[in-house]
Write a protein that holds these residues in place. Structure first.
Motif, mmCIF file in Angstrom:
data_model
loop_
_atom_site.group_PDB
_atom_site.id
_atom_site.type_symbol
_atom_site.label_atom_id
_atom_site.label_comp_id
_atom_site.label_asym_id
_atom_site.label_seq_id
_atom_site.Cartn_x
_atom_site.Cartn_y
_atom_site.Cartn_z
ATOM 1 N N ILE B 72 0.831 -1.208 0.000
ATOM 2 C CA ILE B 72 0.000 0.000 0.000
ATOM 3 C C ILE B 72 0.865 1.258 0.000
ATOM 4 O O ILE B 72 0.390 2.333 -0.299
ATOM 5 C CB ILE B 72 -0.958 0.044 1.218
ATOM 6 C CG1 ILE B 72 -0.173 0.103 2.531
ATOM 7 C CG2 ILE B 72 -1.911 -1.145 1.205
ATOM 8 C CD1 ILE B 72 -1.039 0.424 3.739
ATOM 9 N N TRP B 73 2.144 1.112 0.323
ATOM 10 C CA TRP B 73 3.045 2.267 0.253
ATOM 11 C C TRP B 73 3.541 2.451 -1.170
ATOM 12 O O TRP B 73 3.360 1.575 -2.015
ATOM 13 C CB TRP B 73 4.253 2.065 1.180
ATOM 14 C CG TRP B 73 3.917 2.150 2.636
ATOM 15 C CD1 TRP B 73 2.786 2.686 3.178
ATOM 16 C CD2 TRP B 73 4.701 1.684 3.730
ATOM 17 N NE1 TRP B 73 2.829 2.593 4.548
ATOM 18 C CE2 TRP B 73 4.000 1.981 4.906
ATOM 19 C CE3 TRP B 73 5.945 1.057 3.829
ATOM 20 C CZ2 TRP B 73 4.491 1.672 6.172
ATOM 21 C CZ3 TRP B 73 6.440 0.750 5.086
ATOM 22 C CH2 TRP B 73 5.717 1.064 6.253
ATOM 23 N N GLY B 74 4.244 3.558 -1.371
ATOM 24 C CA GLY B 74 4.726 3.852 -2.727
ATOM 25 C C GLY B 74 5.962 3.077 -3.127
ATOM 26 O O GLY B 74 6.466 3.251 -4.235
ATOM 27 N N ILE B 75 6.477 2.226 -2.240
ATOM 28 C CA ILE B 75 7.738 1.563 -2.565
ATOM 29 C C ILE B 75 7.537 0.491 -3.633
ATOM 30 O O ILE B 75 6.580 -0.280 -3.579
ATOM 31 C CB ILE B 75 8.395 0.941 -1.311
ATOM 32 C CG1 ILE B 75 7.384 0.120 -0.511
ATOM 33 C CG2 ILE B 75 9.006 2.018 -0.449
ATOM 34 C CD1 ILE B 75 7.989 -0.616 0.656
ATOM 35 N N ASN B 76 8.429 0.493 -4.588
ATOM 36 C CA ASN B 76 8.423 -0.529 -5.631
ATOM 37 C C ASN B 76 9.745 -0.442 -6.365
ATOM 38 O O ASN B 76 10.495 0.511 -6.178
ATOM 39 C CB ASN B 76 7.254 -0.296 -6.595
ATOM 40 C CG ASN B 76 6.804 -1.607 -7.215
ATOM 41 O OD1 ASN B 76 7.590 -2.554 -7.323
ATOM 42 N ND2 ASN B 76 5.562 -1.661 -7.625
ATOM 43 N N ALA B 77 10.037 -1.427 -7.189
ATOM 44 C CA ALA B 77 11.300 -1.392 -7.915
ATOM 45 C C ALA B 77 11.382 -0.081 -8.693
ATOM 46 O O ALA B 77 10.405 0.291 -9.340
ATOM 47 C CB ALA B 77 11.380 -2.570 -8.894
ATOM 48 N N PRO B 78 12.505 0.620 -8.692
ATOM 49 C CA PRO B 78 13.743 0.303 -7.975
ATOM 50 C C PRO B 78 13.848 0.959 -6.591
ATOM 51 O O PRO B 78 14.859 0.768 -5.940
ATOM 52 C CB PRO B 78 14.808 0.888 -8.905
ATOM 53 C CG PRO B 78 14.148 2.094 -9.493
ATOM 54 C CD PRO B 78 12.677 1.795 -9.574
ATOM 55 N N PRO B 413 5.002 8.791 -3.192
ATOM 56 C CA PRO B 413 4.353 8.284 -1.973
ATOM 57 C C PRO B 413 2.849 8.126 -2.208
ATOM 58 O O PRO B 413 2.278 8.799 -3.068
ATOM 59 C CB PRO B 413 4.634 9.377 -0.947
ATOM 60 C CG PRO B 413 4.861 10.607 -1.741
ATOM 61 C CD PRO B 413 5.460 10.185 -3.054
ATOM 62 N N THR B 414 2.230 7.227 -1.465
ATOM 63 C CA THR B 414 0.781 7.088 -1.544
ATOM 64 C C THR B 414 0.149 7.789 -0.344
ATOM 65 O O THR B 414 0.847 8.265 0.540
ATOM 66 C CB THR B 414 0.380 5.610 -1.495
ATOM 67 O OG1 THR B 414 0.777 5.090 -0.224
ATOM 68 C CG2 THR B 414 1.033 4.814 -2.604
ATOM 69 N N LYS B 415 -1.186 7.770 -0.335
ATOM 70 C CA LYS B 415 -1.849 8.434 0.788
ATOM 71 C C LYS B 415 -1.532 7.711 2.086
ATOM 72 O O LYS B 415 -1.509 8.307 3.156
ATOM 73 C CB LYS B 415 -3.352 8.507 0.560
ATOM 74 C CG LYS B 415 -4.044 7.165 0.512
ATOM 75 C CD LYS B 415 -5.548 7.350 0.362
ATOM 76 C CE LYS B 415 -6.192 5.980 0.341
ATOM 77 N NZ LYS B 415 -7.207 5.783 -0.650
ATOM 78 N N TRP B 416 -1.207 6.425 1.992
ATOM 79 C CA TRP B 416 -0.883 5.670 3.218
ATOM 80 C C TRP B 416 0.457 6.103 3.788
ATOM 81 O O TRP B 416 0.649 6.143 4.995
ATOM 82 C CB TRP B 416 -0.877 4.163 2.926
ATOM 83 C CG TRP B 416 -2.234 3.712 2.468
ATOM 84 C CD1 TRP B 416 -2.610 3.413 1.201
ATOM 85 C CD2 TRP B 416 -3.404 3.580 3.280
ATOM 86 N NE1 TRP B 416 -3.942 3.086 1.155
ATOM 87 C CE2 TRP B 416 -4.445 3.175 2.424
ATOM 88 C CE3 TRP B 416 -3.677 3.764 4.633
ATOM 89 C CZ2 TRP B 416 -5.745 2.953 2.887
ATOM 90 C CZ3 TRP B 416 -4.960 3.541 5.100
ATOM 91 C CH2 TRP B 416 -5.973 3.135 4.218
#
Lengths: 380, 462
Positions: B72-78, B413-416
């Motif tokens: 649900i967070w904005g983290i993703n590759a890379p 980043p996401t709203k979370w």
């Protein structure tokens, strides 16, 4: 003021001894086998005026009696900078001996050196050195001049000036020393770079200065009139400062090592490969033990710090360890196993003799203690 | 040397770090009254409710995170390290000022620390609590968080001891423990004062329990002083070690922008920088609201501003060396990293960071700026923002374009992410509001040592 008899004797002998040794150095220079030994010795003795300037400005900013009692020694030490500027010249005699980037043939063959040409080239190198020395001598001049003015007045204006210059002064000193070290030492291994490098030398130079000043203060504390001034409490504070800088040295050196070791990139590890093989590892281990572990543990003791003699012995040992650290930092740049060349002994005597002579002479021209201490004045 | 020129130690004469006419009694009255006042002020209630509401965002965000996962967070590759790590470093950095003030300034006998240390230590604790949340949430399967500890197990699986991420676990948990102990030990005599003064039975009992039977006997004081000094000694290396380990989290990897040897001291300086900014952000309003100008004087603010200026300059040195060495080292990746920060998609963040951390704080050279509490407060906020941006730039720009252009990407980043961050600020403020209401914000016992007692007109001795 008059020096203790022992210091008078040293002053008398330092000049001829240093002069003869320098003559030997210069002869050796023309035969082309001096540069590294001379550079090590030079960096070592240069630590004292630069470290003194740093400590003086730190003192002006933060106060504290430790600085008040050794202030005149620190000031005298910074006044040796013109001499150090002159002693820099032999390094320029044959720069290609030390610096690959000064050799057009090597530059042409190496992409990285070509990339660094705008910065690492002989004219700019000399121009930067001139700037460094001008800045340092200016700092020393201001620090001494305003301090002398303070002796003739109860007005706090000179002290305020010193306070005002010390913040910017420390910044300027920090940047110039950093780049000087990049130029003069780091660029020997022109393919290697580390952002911590300047900091390690800066910490080391202050440590050298503290060790030297503690030792000298102890000698002075044996005789009139300084025995009335220098108290165990001052040595306690100076000992604590030496402890702090011993830790800082270990902290910065170890951090650099750990980061490079973990990254394990060939272009970075070369620096340590050269310094941890072929016998250098013995010196490295020796440094870990006697430049950090032992002094660290001993300096934790309050008794050692308050007993002037024991602290002075430790300071003398630390002073020698600083030399060894510089030897370990600079010498392996050329590759090969540790070796002691005659010039390794002659060069420190040459520069050190002349430096001590100048230092003691400068010490005599001013009263040993400032007359008035605005830092301790609540109205300041 | 004539007598009138003798250096005067700072502890003699009038104490410049305390204003007005104060005695033991007035100091105690003034500080204890904040915690013991019968009526809770409206402002406090409103502030607390706001913080508490903000904290609910954390509850929601973490609840959903546990249910759904870190996706649900904005983290993703890379960019696998997003706001969670940024916020972790930001919060843990803030804590450092408290430890520096309470431990190092105690050991180097800087008296001005006395009126701010309690508060700064509390701030440290709360900041560390917020910081500690993030790595725990970031591990993904939070219920296995205890795997980070070296627990003997039948599979003989141990954490990777060579990883600074594991050192972080030790460093941060040690830090939290020592900070808590230090804070609590310092509180004991004051808790006894509150116990003796409290009118309400419940409050009296609670303060009594935590005062641990303090009677103020000479023996108590002797042991207290010893314990306090020992804890100060223990806490001192932690000021350096925790953020050093945090810097290793980055620097031991080979990612351009992370792998640079200046990181440890530069991170520590940055931590103290942001910590002092946060202390100012909090003390300036509190001293105005509770009328504590006599205890937290303008000279305190001035001293803190100077520490900020000095540490800010160390940070600037770090930035400069990074840029210079990126060019000097001649690594194409390092050079690209620097240019990408300055001109790439996150360039506005980079320049905002330079403005907030380096350019604007140079105003602190002016003593008039340092004497102006409102201005200083605004400046402290600017630095807080700047230090957050610094971590954003370090984490995101280094990762989003590394060695292979084919694996470049952007991070948003996401709203979370936002909710978690705001929620942690809510947690921090909630704890602070509770602290201000329930405990003495300034050490009464130590402040008594700063003022002249009625019988001791010379005053100032401990």
């Amino acid at each position: 003021m008059t020096l203790p008899p022992a210091a008078e004797r040293i002053e008398k002998r330092a000049l001829p001894v240093g002069g003869i040794a320098l003559a030997l150095c210069l002869i050796s220079l023309t035969r082309g086998n001096l540069s590294q030994s001379y550079l090590i010795a030079y960096l070592f003795w240069l630590s004292l005026p630069l470290g003194s300037a740093a400590l003086l400005m730190l003192y002006h900013l933060t106060g504290g009696e430790w600085g008040f009692v050794i202030r005149r020694m620190l000031e005298a030490s910074t006044r040796t900078l013109p001499l150090m500027a002159a002693l820099f010249l032999p390094l320029l005699y044959h720069p290609t001996q030390l610096y690959q980037w000064a050799d057009p043939a090597k530059v042409a063959a190496d992409e990285l050196l070509k990339h660094k040409q705008p910065y690492l080239n002989t004219p700019f190198f000399i121009a930067r050195a001139v700037i460094y020395f001008l800045v340092w001598i200016a700092l020393s001049w201001l620090l001494t001049r305003w301090s002398a003015q303070q002796d003739h007045t109860n007005d706090t204006r000179p002290a305020r000036r010193l306070l005002a210059m010390s913040g910017p002064g420390l910044i300027v000193l920090g940047f110039t020393v950093t780049f000087a070290i990049v130029d003069w030492v780091m660029s020997i291994e022109a393919n290697w770079a580390s952002t911590m490098y300047g900091v390690i030398y800066i910490v080391g130079m202050v440590l050298t200065t503290l060790a030297f000043m503690i030792f000298v203060a102890r000698r002075f504390a044996l005789a009139e009139p300084m025995n009335k001034v220098l108290q165990p409490a001052h040595f306690h504070d100076l000992g604590n400062l030496m402890l702090a800088f011993t830790m800082l040295w270990a902290y910065t050196s170890f951090s650099q090592f750990l980061i490079i070791w973990s990254g394990n990139l060939p272009e970075e590890t070369t620096w340590y490969v050269n310094r941890m093989g072929q016998g250098w590892q013995t010196i490295a281990a020796f440094l870990v033990l006697f430049h950090f572990a032992v002094p660290f543990i001993v300096l934790l003791s309050r008794d050692v710090k308050r007993k002037m003699e024991s602290l002075a012995v430790l300071a003398a040992a630390m002073f020698l360890m600083r030399m060894l650290d510089l030897y370990w930092t600079v010498r392996p740049a050329a590759g090969g196993a540790p070796s002691l060349r005659p010039m390794d002994l002659v060069a420190p005597i040459a520069i050190g003799g002349l430096w001590l002579w100048m230092f003691l002479r400068q010490l005599k021209v001013r009263p040993m203690m400032p007359v008035y201490n605005p830092q301790g004045d609540p109205s300041f | 040397m004539s007598d009138e020129h003798k250096p005067v130690p700072a502890s003699e004469g009038e104490n410049p770090f305390i204003g007005g006419e104060h005695t033991y009694a007035t100091v105690t009255d003034k500080i204890a009254a904040i915690a013991l006042a019968r009526r809770t002020s409206k402002g406090w209630v409103l502030g607390f409710l706001f913080s508490f509401a903000l904290m609910q965002l954390l509850l929601v965000a973490v609840g959903y995170l546990l249910y759904k996962g870190v996706g649900i967070w904005g983290i993703n590759a890379p960019v696998y390290w997003g706001w969670a790590i940024i916020n972790f470093v930001w919060w843990i950095g803030i804590g450092h000022a408290g430890t520096l003030i309470s431990a190092i300034l105690l050991l180097v006998r800087q008296e001005w620390r006395t009126s701010i240390n309690r508060f700064a230590e509390a701030m440290t604790l709360f900041a560390v609590s917020c910081a500690g949340l993030y790595p725990l949430l970031h591990v993904g399967r939070q219920w296995f968080g205890y795997w980070l500890l070296p627990l003997p197990n039948t599979m003989r699986i141990w954490p990777q001891f060579r990883s600074p991420l594991i050192w972080d676990v030790f460093a941060v948990s040690t830090y939290a423990t020592v900070s808590l102990l230090f804070w609590f030990v310092g509180l004991i005599p004051d808790l006894a004062t509150l116990r003796d003064r409290a009118k309400v039975k419940f409050a009296k009992t609670m303060y009594g329990i935590f005062a641990m039977g303090w009677r103020g006997s000479a023996k108590h004081w002797y042991r207290y002083e010893t314990a306090y000094l020992l804890l100060a000694g223990l806490a001192t290396p932690l000021v350096v070690s925790v953020h050093t380990v945090v810097s290793f989290d980055f620097a031991v990897g080979i990612v351009p922008g992370w792998h640079t040897t200046i990181f440890p001291p530069y991170f520590v300086a940055g931590a103290i920088y942001s910590g002092f900014a946060m202390v100012l952000t909090l003390t300036i309003p509190i001293r105005a609201i509770y009328g504590l100008q006599d205890f937290i004087t303008d000279r305190h603010l001035d001293a803190m501003a100077k520490v900020m200026l000095a540490t800010g300059l160390v940070v600037a040195y770090g930035y400069m060396m990074e840029i210079f060495m990126a060019w000097y080292g001649g690594h194409p990746y390092d050079m690209y990293m620097v240019l990408n920060r300055m001109r790439g998609p996150y360039a506005p963040g980079y320049w905002a960071l330079i403005a907030c951390n380096i350019v604007i704080p140079q105003l602190l050279w002016s003593s008039r700026v340092r004497a102006n509490a409102v201005f200083l407060w605004v400046l402290s906020l600017v630095i807080n923002v700047g230090m957050w941006l610094e971590r954003f730039i370090i984490v995101v720009t280094s990762l989003h374009r590394d060695f292979l252009p084919s694996s470049w990407g952007m991070y948003y980043p996401t709203k979370w992410d936002v909710m978690t961050f705001l929620g942690s600020i809510g947690l921090f403020l909630t704890l602070l509001f509770l602290f201000v209401r329930l405990l003495p914000v300034i050490s009464i016992a130590e402040m008594r040592g700063m003022v002249s007692s009625p019988t001791d007109k010379e005053g100032g001795h401990h």
